[in-house]
Scaffold this motif. Structure first.
Motif, short mmCIF file in Angstrom:
data_model
loop_
_atom_site.label_atom_id
_atom_site.label_comp_id
_atom_site.label_asym_id
_atom_site.label_seq_id
_atom_site.Cartn_x
_atom_site.Cartn_y
_atom_site.Cartn_z
N LEU A 1 15.72 -37.41 22.29
CA LEU A 1 15.53 -35.99 22.02
C LEU A 1 14.12 -35.57 22.39
O LEU A 1 13.91 -34.50 22.97
CB LEU A 1 15.80 -35.69 20.55
N ALA A 2 13.14 -36.41 22.09
CA ALA A 2 11.75 -36.07 22.42
C ALA A 2 11.59 -35.89 23.92
O ALA A 2 10.92 -34.95 24.38
CB ALA A 2 10.81 -37.15 21.90
N GLU A 3 12.18 -36.76 24.72
CA GLU A 3 12.09 -36.63 26.18
C GLU A 3 12.77 -35.36 26.67
O GLU A 3 12.26 -34.69 27.58
CB GLU A 3 12.70 -37.86 26.84
N GLN A 4 13.90 -35.05 26.10
CA GLN A 4 14.57 -33.82 26.49
C GLN A 4 13.72 -32.60 26.20
O GLN A 4 13.60 -31.69 27.03
CB GLN A 4 15.91 -33.69 25.77
N LEU A 5 13.11 -32.56 25.02
CA LEU A 5 12.29 -31.41 24.65
C LEU A 5 11.04 -31.30 25.51
O LEU A 5 10.61 -30.20 25.85
CB LEU A 5 11.93 -31.49 23.17
N VAL A 6 10.44 -32.44 25.86
CA VAL A 6 9.28 -32.40 26.76
C VAL A 6 9.69 -31.78 28.10
O VAL A 6 8.97 -30.94 28.67
CB VAL A 6 8.71 -33.81 26.98
N ASP A 7 10.85 -32.18 28.61
CA ASP A 7 11.33 -31.63 29.88
C ASP A 7 11.54 -30.12 29.79
O ASP A 7 11.14 -29.37 30.69
CB ASP A 7 12.63 -32.33 30.26
N LEU A 8 12.13 -29.66 28.70
CA LEU A 8 12.35 -28.22 28.54
C LEU A 8 11.03 -27.48 28.35
O LEU A 8 10.84 -26.40 28.90
CB LEU A 8 13.26 -27.98 27.34
N ARG A 9 10.14 -28.07 27.58
CA ARG A 9 8.85 -27.41 27.33
C ARG A 9 8.04 -27.26 28.61
O ARG A 9 7.39 -26.23 28.83
CB ARG A 9 8.07 -28.19 26.27
N THR A 10 8.06 -28.27 29.45
CA THR A 10 7.20 -28.24 30.63
C THR A 10 7.86 -27.59 31.84
O THR A 10 7.16 -27.06 32.71
CB THR A 10 6.77 -29.67 31.01
N ARG A 11 9.20 -27.63 31.89
CA ARG A 11 9.88 -27.09 33.07
C ARG A 11 10.70 -25.85 32.78
O ARG A 11 11.22 -25.23 33.71
CB ARG A 11 10.77 -28.17 33.70
N GLY A 12 10.87 -25.50 31.52
CA GLY A 12 11.58 -24.28 31.18
C GLY A 12 12.95 -24.54 30.61
O GLY A 12 13.59 -25.55 30.91
N GLY A 13 13.41 -23.60 29.81
CA GLY A 13 14.75 -23.69 29.26
C GLY A 13 14.75 -23.76 27.75
O GLY A 13 13.74 -24.06 27.11
N LYS A 14 15.93 -23.47 27.19
CA LYS A 14 16.12 -23.48 25.74
C LYS A 14 17.29 -24.39 25.40
O LYS A 14 18.17 -24.61 26.22
CB LYS A 14 16.35 -22.06 25.23
N LEU A 15 17.27 -24.91 24.18
CA LEU A 15 18.22 -25.95 23.78
C LEU A 15 19.10 -25.50 22.63
O LEU A 15 18.61 -25.15 21.55
CB LEU A 15 17.45 -27.22 23.38
N LEU A 16 20.41 -25.53 22.86
CA LEU A 16 21.40 -25.42 21.79
C LEU A 16 21.77 -26.84 21.42
O LEU A 16 22.51 -27.52 22.12
CB LEU A 16 22.62 -24.64 22.28
N LEU A 17 21.22 -27.30 20.31
CA LEU A 17 21.26 -28.72 19.95
C LEU A 17 22.32 -28.96 18.88
O LEU A 17 22.20 -28.48 17.75
CB LEU A 17 19.89 -29.15 19.43
#
Length: 481
Positions: free
Chosen positions: A330-346
């Motif tokens: 989950l941490a890696e996924q959030l880093v990817d979204l934070r740095t490259r854009g996007g929002k997460l429905l988790l």
């Protein structure tokens, strides 16, 4: 998320007429993807200012009604005095979505427990039931701030309490505000959000009010602004919100950073993914209870350590070009979204203890993503824990069948969205209007046909969870209005 929790993998689907960006390059090297804009979209512009009063004219504004108590205007402020009981002045008009704000000052109090309040839904005549956001003079007490209802039996139903970050006391101007969206409300003290509720019970005609109890309080700069609805509710004529089910899972291995990036680059606003803990408690992005279907390993994810999970190939099952793609944490996924854009429905997948949910929340906060994550689950306990631990994160309840009263369920679990299976919703589409009136959005799963997209858009659904996110983006563009 699938129509049944143990259903088959989604079919692999081609997307004719659309270029799916750089799959081979992405599979080979997710870490070399170029950055994209990560800015948060601008908030909807506020609507009309319904009330704006600074009391400089020396009298009550037109339409204000002093229901009881002593209400006077002097020195450019409105004064309300209540030796005992609750005294009210009403104004404004009935609104489903609004912000009520004021500058308040306790001039004198019988004791620190006495209070003033913003009336959020009060009959113009002041008769109960009515809902308020309360501020005590002793605001740093555990119940210094409240959301509460005075019932028709003249008893108090206090639904939410919190301590303010500083003392109101007496002789001090404090800026307070409440934002209301249907049954949902947020409490602001000195510009800081301090409390939320999903427990308001709205009337058909209640207006706004100021209330004092056991105190003399002065008010200035009272303002009521009509707001856009719950930002997750789709305005009429706006496109459907595109939610990529497990990423772009029709063209890349599900629940991987590759699938996430393909969905993002092809225009999906949200990525929908699942989270489960490893044996040693690390949250991983994984749908199934076992790793058998989507990796080269075997066994239950909760029986494998993080180190073991990281050794698995999560791409070859989908296609040889994805060999070596790994399961993300989950941490890696959030880093990817934070740095490259996007929002997460988790989706919190399966039963979780409060400690396991707390670890998920801690990771979301550590990655500074609380404003770009929306938590959903079939497990009501997971939603309860999430609300207790992080009331600022919006919540959605996944349902295979509709509840008898979805609005009541939304209130019970503090929902921002109610997320049903498409077949369940289309069997009872009348619930859409009821939920929207209550300020609750609908995100429907899992819908892959243009015919159903058209039907759901016409019914007023807000978001679509789909395996075909690139195609839904194109469909939105081809079907405006």
């Amino acid at each position: 998320m699938v129509l049944t929790r143990s259903g088959p993998a989604p079919a692999r689907v081609t997307t004719p007429g659309r270029v799916v960006v750089g799959l081979l390059t992405l599979a080979a090297s997710v870490g070399t993807l170029s950055a994209v804009d990560t800015g948060t979209p601008a908030a909807a512009a506020p609507g009309s200012v319904v009330v704006s009063a600074n009391f400089d004219t020396g009298g009550l504004p037109a339409g204000w009604r002093a229901v009881d108590g002593d209400w006077t205007v002097k020195n450019g402020r409105l004064y309300g005095a209540a030796g005992s009981g609750s005294k009210k002045i009403t104004f404004g008009r009935h609104l489903n979505d609004f912000r009520l704000e004021a500058t308040v000052r306790f001039e004198s109090v019988a004791e620190a427990t006495r209070w003033t309040a913003l009336g959020l839904d009060v009959p113009a005549a002041g008769t109960p039931p009515w809902w308020i956001a309360t501020l005590r003079s002793g605001s740093t007490a555990a119940n210094g701030l409240e959301f509460a209802q005075l019932t028709t039996a003249n008893t108090w139903n206090v639904t939410n309490t919190a301590a303010a970050p500083s003392a109101a006391g007496t002789g001090r101007d404090i800026s307070i505000a409440a934002e209301v969206h249907g049954i949902n409300a947020r409490w602001f003290f000195a510009g800081r959000e301090v409390l939320r509720t999903s427990g308001l019970q709205r009337s058909a005609g209640g207006v706004q009010a100021l209330i004092v109890n056991g105190a003399t309080v002065s008010f200035d700069n009272v303002r009521v602004t009509e707001l856009a609805p719950n930002p997750y509710i789709r305005p009429v004529g706006a496109p459907l919100t595109v939610i990529a089910h497990r990423g772009a899972c029709a063209v890349a291995p599900e629940n991987t950073l590759v699938a996430q990036d393909v969905a993002r680059r092809n225009g999906a606003e949200w990525i929908e993914n699942d989270v489960q803990p490893s044996k040693d408690g690390v949250p991983f992005v994984m749908h199934d209870s076992t790793v058998d279907r989507t990796t080269n390993g075997t066994g239950a994810i909760r029986n494998l350590t993080a180190a073991q999970l990281k050794q698995l190939d999560a791409g070859s099952w989908f296609g040889p070009q994805f060999a070596g793609v790994r399961l993300p944490t989950l941490a890696e996924q959030l880093v990817d979204l934070r740095t490259r854009g996007g929002k997460l429905l988790l989706e919190i997948k399966g039963a979780h203890s409060k400690a396991q949910v707390a670890r998920i929340i801690d990771i979301i906060r550590a990655e500074q993503m609380t404003d770009r994550v929306f938590i959903q689950s079939f497990e009501t306990s997971a939603l309860t824990y999430s609300y207790q631990l992080a009331p600022e994160i919006p919540l959605g309840l996944l349902r295979s069948t509709l509840d008898a009263d979805p609005v009541a369920i939304a209130r019970q679990y503090h929902l921002t969205a109610y997320n049903p299976a498409v077949a369940a919703l289309t069997a009872r589409p009348a619930v859409i209007a009821n939920l929207h009136t209550a300020g609750v959005a609908l995100m429907v799963w899992t819908v892959d046909s243009a015919g159903q997209w058209q039907q759901l858009k016409g019914l007023g659904v807000d978001g679509i969870i789909t395996n075909r996110s690139p195609e839904l983006v194109d469909w939105n563009a081809a079907n405006p209005g």
